[in-house]
Write an enzyme that holds these catalytic residues in place. Structure first.
Site: not given
Length: 298
Positions: A45, A200, A207, A210, A216
């Site tokens: 991270e 995205c 899309c 998705c 959405c």
DNA sequence: GATGCGTGGCA
DNA sequence: TTGCCAAGCAT
């Protein structure tokens, strides 16, 4: 606000989409967590803060091979740490990670803490990294919000092409999307990030595949451009940041070729800017001055 | 809330 | 080529 039927349906499809489509990344493999534990997640991270995944992977493996635990890293010198960080960028992260390792040894018996407040107290760890470690390393239930999550929420929930500037309210938005189950919540957190990183995107949204396309808000509105309030990145060419990068690159190079630092400091068009860069690097603890010579900090 | 902070790939 | 973008954080 409690869970709405519409939102529950959205997050349910997110989970199955993620399990079928998530990229095979090192820190997602079970054996990675077995070998390096939460420390491995924490290191990944740190490296992933503003550095693309593809560039992190080889550096992460080399880093963990050298320092597989907080105790191992805590014993390194800052010079070793800054050199090993190489060209990942934002080298202050290397110093913060080093200090975090030392604090984990000193205050947590060498075990990466699980609690978000304890993680937040470590240097270089903010709202994103603290919760990412708590969720992805320990399986606890918290909202994890990064730049990908923000963009997906902006589109799917708020119907906007781009997110507003980062805010603590983003955590509340994400918290509302989390299912009750800890493990499922972790998957939804990861899935929102994965959607933003793959389908995205900032430049382009794909899309059709998705899992959120049917609910959405931005898709339903026909992908309006909207207002773009994102912060513009300052020009890098000719900047102080570039000068700092040049000095530090030269010092890493000096270590590798066993050359005196001043022999490899590149000519800089603006001597004033170069000196300002050196001074700021010294102030940050990334460079040390000794007898009119520069070197990585001991 | 706004800035400063690396580096390199990509359109 | 130039600008955008990338699993943010500290001040």
């Amino acid at each position: 606000m409690q869970a709405s039927p519409t939102r529950s349906a959205s997050t349910a499809s997110l989970g199955s989409w993620y399990r079928e489509n998530a990229r095979d990344l090192p820190w997602r493999r079970p054996e990675f967590l077995v070998e390096f534990g939460a420390w491995g997640i924490l290191v990944s991270e740190f490296m992933l803060q503003q550095t693309p995944v593809a560039r992190v992977i080889p550096h992460l493996k080399a880093w963990l091979a050298r320092w597989p635990s907080p105790a191992a890293l805590a014993q390194a010198t800052p010079a070793e740490v800054v050199h090993q960080w190489a060209n990942l960028g934002y080298p202050r992260r290397a110093l913060w990670l080093h200090r975090a390792a030392q604090e984990i040894v000193a205050r947590h018996s060498g075990d990466t803490p699980r609690d978000v407040p304890a993680l937040l107290a470590l240097p270089g760890i903010g709202d994103y990294t603290a919760r990412a470690v708590a969720v992805f390393a320990f399986g606890d239930r918290h909202p994890v919000v990064d730049t990908n999550t923000r963009r997906v929420i902006a589109r799917a929930i708020h119907g906007r092409a781009q997110p507003a500037p980062p805010s603590r309210r983003d955590l509340d938005d994400m918290a509302l999307l989390l299912p009750a189950d800890d493990a499922e919540a972790a998957v939804v957190n990861a899935a929102m990030m994965e959607l933003g990183a793959t389908l995205c995107g900032a430049r382009r949204a794909v899309c059709e595949p998705c899992p959120l396309s049917t609910t959405c808000a931005w898709h339903a509105a026909g992908h309006p451009a909207g207002e773009d309030r994102r912060r513009r990145q300052a020009a890098y060419e000719g900047s102080d940041r570039q000068a700092r990068g040049g000095v530090l690159r030269a010092l890493r190079n000096a270590v590798e070729h066993q050359l005196p630092a001043m022999a490899v400091i590149p000519e800089w068009p603006d001597a004033t800017q170069r000196d300002r860069a050196i001074d700021s690097l010294i102030a940050d603890g990334l460079v040390e001055a000794q007898d009119d010579e520069l070197r990585l900090p001991r």
